[in-house]
Design an enzyme around this catalytic site. Structure first.
Site, PDB file in Angstrom:
ATOM      1  CG  ASP A 293      -2.238   0.731   0.973  1.00  0.00           C
ATOM      2  OD1 ASP A 293      -2.255   1.637   0.110  1.00  0.00           O
ATOM      3  OD2 ASP A 293      -3.231   0.437   1.647  1.00  0.00           O
ATOM      4  CD  GLU A 507      -6.532   4.918   2.840  1.00  0.00           C
ATOM      5  OE1 GLU A 507      -5.637   4.116   3.146  1.00  0.00           O
ATOM      6  OE2 GLU A 507      -6.478   5.645   1.825  1.00  0.00           O
TER       7      GLU A 507
END
Length: 751
Positions: A293, A507
């Site tokens: 990521d 997030e």
């Protein structure tokens, strides 16, 4: 529709990809720098021309990336979504320039298309995953994923960073809405549905995209509930809850896996050879590409501090099993890894292994033969059929959790179009709330003109049916506005529709320290309920925010999740009875801040303060939801005794006993009476969604294989033990006994 286990079994039958001799030929011609370049992924912003809006490609920057660093992959947008024509221009330039390189290996472009092609303007957006889970309709989820693949492929984007396979066990987690809920079986089925929809049987068809199972492993179980923070997960828990959705996706052919940004028990997953090679590769059989990521290799040094510097972090991650690094803002991974190989700290064989996987993916996608955008057309992106599918998904997701009778004794819902309706609440006029994050921008907070012009808010949807409906905002998402004006509007109405929830987030910025719905919204609910006017509470939220005692003021309670662009219309259609709601809750809705317990709890979670067994009292339970008709369940039968390891047939009859046609979600739960580790009170083993006309009945037969009766023991083995079990469908239960001299071991940890 086939039951959930049949769906999983059929989805796992797909053609094995054929080996492409060009992969080894290319690998044999590559220099070390070219090989490491294939393992390097940068964001579009690195090669963007920022002198123009929207940002397009700066050819000089792109040439440097391709010729000097041999970059093999690009991702993302710059700031906000593009039109499909703008995407085709961007990806076309990237593709043509990379094909002009020495070996002509095309760049692989990836994008987060997590609820439709959400970075392509004009594309139909479907509910976020938590809402799709509520449909309990994997065929619908697969169809929606196929549309997503077609739409991103039209823009030259052949790689989708979806689906999220993290199981939603911590409701505070800011990415909870990206999960398929708290249940292992449901999450596995829906994850496989997205994988098969995205990938189909031929990635090179031009209308399919490589799927990415993310985030391996344990990402959704942070101790604090805050995104990208530490998780402490036992080996048994990891295998019981977090591994199965990934295993199901691997069995279904998922092409790539993205790695968890966090750590498990103090070990960052990017640095764990045990998890990335021992478990993912050797034990689970994954053969595709493992990608990081955002900037996560660097964070081994800067955030996790298990590496002294980026060089040590890069060595750790590559040797652990990372194939492709999302750097993403510079070329440091490339220069560092080349140096590590030249100095003998990373073997060339490990580089070749990773590059072979990456080139194989490009071959499977057809990129070695033609650009990514050759199979789909821009016109397909705005097809009316796609919006109709998105609307159907939103309709099937809406979940009715409460429907008290009004003064006449009739249920409050559905409403009459002739009723005097008052609407209030911050989510009533918010397209951001309907969509949540990953909508044109990362945080879903883009300019209003980016939202589909035809999209309707909840207020718009209500007024399309009841044009005279009145409105007062009453409160903002986090602050009071005019409670008295809202109360006054409610007093003058026959019914008040209070639309509360969350604005968009994604997030880390969506992390919260308080799970309560903000005070201003609770005060609005109280003020409207105090008027005595019947209240319909609609919750538009990506995770279950706590209502406490304030929920008592709602006569009807509708969970809408994040239904996206078509959600305003879908909610209104449910409220006014044009759609019979069929959604079911894919998680446990807590009643208080210390009630964060999943439905498949152990019996000890039921112990109350008086030592009875009523301690588990959520606002709503997993699987809750009903519609405007009634269903009766009868005839639940199972053989009273069976040899351990033999499949068991479970038969049940469901009848629509009401006056309205509708869908019933049939949920089959299994309970193990006694086990060598404390058993769950019950677990979902199978489900099916059936449509019944008034008076119609259907008899369903489910097959329970050993896996459906299994659990992970203290040694990490998945096994079935002999003894007493029970099955439940609605209010029907039946018991049976598995006979045998010893447990049946289905799998044993290989690491």
């Amino acid at each position: 529709m086939a039951d959930s286990q049949v769906y999983l079994r059929e989805a796992s039958v797909h053609p094995a990809p054929e080996a492409d001799p060009r992969v080894d030929a290319l690998l044999g011609q590559m220099t070390l720098e070219e090989k490491v370049g294939q393992m390097t992924q940068i964001t579009l912003e690195v090669i963007a021309d920022k002198r123009q809006r929207p940002y397009m490609v700066d050819r000089a920057k792109l040439r440097r990336a391709v010729e000097d660093f041999h970059v093999g992959s690009v991702l993302n947008v710059v700031d906000e979504a593009y039109t499909v024509d703008e995407w085709r221009e961007i990806t076309g330039v990237v593709d043509s320039l990379s094909r002009a390189s020495r070996l002509g290996v095309p760049v692989l472009y990836g994008i987060d298309a997590v609820h439709g092609a959400n970075y392509t303007r004009g594309a139909a957006l479907v509910p976020q995953n938590i809402g799709l889970a509520a449909t309990f309709n994997p065929a619908l989820v697969q169809e929606a994923a196929a549309v997503t693949a077609r739409d991103i492929r039209a823009g030259g984007l052949p790689w989708d960073f979806a689906p999220v396979l993290d199981i939603g066990r911590h409701v505070a987690w800011s990415r909870f809405y990206e999960t398929f809920g708290e249940d292992v079986h449901l999450a596995s089925v829906m994850g496989v549905a997205q994988v098969r929809g995205l990938e189909g049987d031929d990635l090179a068809s031009g209308v399919r995209a490589a799927a990415t199972g993310k985030h391996f492993l344990g990402y959704s179980g942070p101790r604090t509930g805050r995104d990208r923070s530490s998780a402490f997960i036992t080996e048994r828990e990891l295998r019981e809850y977090y591994v199965p959705p990934f295993q199901a996706a691997i069995d279904a052919g998922v092409a790539t896996i993205m790695i968890n940004s966090g750590d498990i028990n103090g070990v960052p997953v990017h640095a764990s050879h045990d998890l990335l090679t021992g478990l993912l590769r050797d034990e689970m059989g994954f053969e595709g590409v493992a990608v990081t990521d955002w900037e996560d290799i660097k964070k081994l040094a800067t955030l996790h501090r298990v590496a002294e510097n980026e060089r040590e972090a890069t060595k750790m991650a590559v040797l652990a099993g990372v194939d492709l690094s999302m750097v993403p803002n510079d070329f440091s991974f490339h220069t560092t890894l080349v140096s590590l190989v030249r100095d003998g700290e990373v073997p060339l064989a490990r580089i070749d292994q990773a590059v072979r996987r990456i080139l194989t993916l490009k071959s499977r996608l057809g990129l070695l033969d033609a650009p990514a955008a050759t199979g789909s057309t821009p016109e397909a992106v705005t097809a009316p059929a796609s919006r109709a599918l998105a609307l159907q998904a939103a309709r099937e997701s809406i979940t009715l959790l409460r429907n008290r009778p009004d003064a006449s004794g009739a249920p409050l819902l559905p409403l009459s179009p002739e009723a005097n309706v008052f609407v209030t609440g911050p989510a009533a006029t918010s397209m951001r709330a309907l969509n949540n994050g990953w909508t044109y921008t990362w945080q879903g907070d883009g300019r209003a003109d980016l939202y589909m012009p035809e999209g309707r808010t909840v207020l718009d949807g209500i007024r399309a049916i009841a044009p005279e409906a009145t409105y007062e905002p009453g409160a903002g998402f986090d602050g009071s506005l005019d409670l008295e004006a809202a109360a006054s509007g409610a007093r003058a109405a026959d019914v008040a529709v209070v639309v509360l929830g969350e604005e968009s987030y994604a997030e880390v910025p969506g992390s919260v320290t308080d799970m309560w719905l903000p005070d201003a919204q609770l005060a609005l609910l109280d003020a409207v309920a105090a008027t005595g006017t019947p209240v319909v509470l609609v919750l538009v939220e990506g995770r279950p925010r706590i209502l406490g005692e304030h929920e008592a003021g709602a006569d009807a309670l509708v969970m809408a999740y994040n239904p996206s662009h078509e959600g305003g219309q879908a909610i209104a259609e449910v409220l006014f009875g044009r759609v019979n709601p069929s959604g079911r809750l894919p998680f446990t809705y807590p009643s208080g801040p210390n009630m964060l317990v999943a439905y498949d709890r152990t019996l000890s979670d039921d112990v109350d303060t008086s030592y009875g067994f009523t301690g588990f009292q959520p606002l709503a339970r997993f699987g809750d939801g009903f519609g405007y008709t009634t269903f009766a369940t009868s005839g639940l039968t199972v053989a009273p005794e069976a040899e351990i390891g033999e499949p068991l047939a479970v038969t049940v009859t469901v009848q629509n006993t009401g006056a309205v046609a509708g869908h019933e979600v049939v949920l089959l739960y299994v309970s193990d009476t006694v086990a060598s580790v404390a058993p769950a009170t019950e677990r979902l083993a199978r489900f099916a969604k059936v449509y019944l006309e008034p008076g119609e009945s259907r008899t369903l037969t489910f097959s329970l294989d050993p896996a459906a009766l299994s659990f992970v023991d203290a040694r990490g083995r998945r096994l079935v033990e002999p003894g007493a079990f029970s099955v439940r469908v609605a209010d029907q239960t039946a018991e049976f006994v598995l006979t045998g001299d010893a447990p049946l071991v289905l799998s044993t940890p290989a690491r």
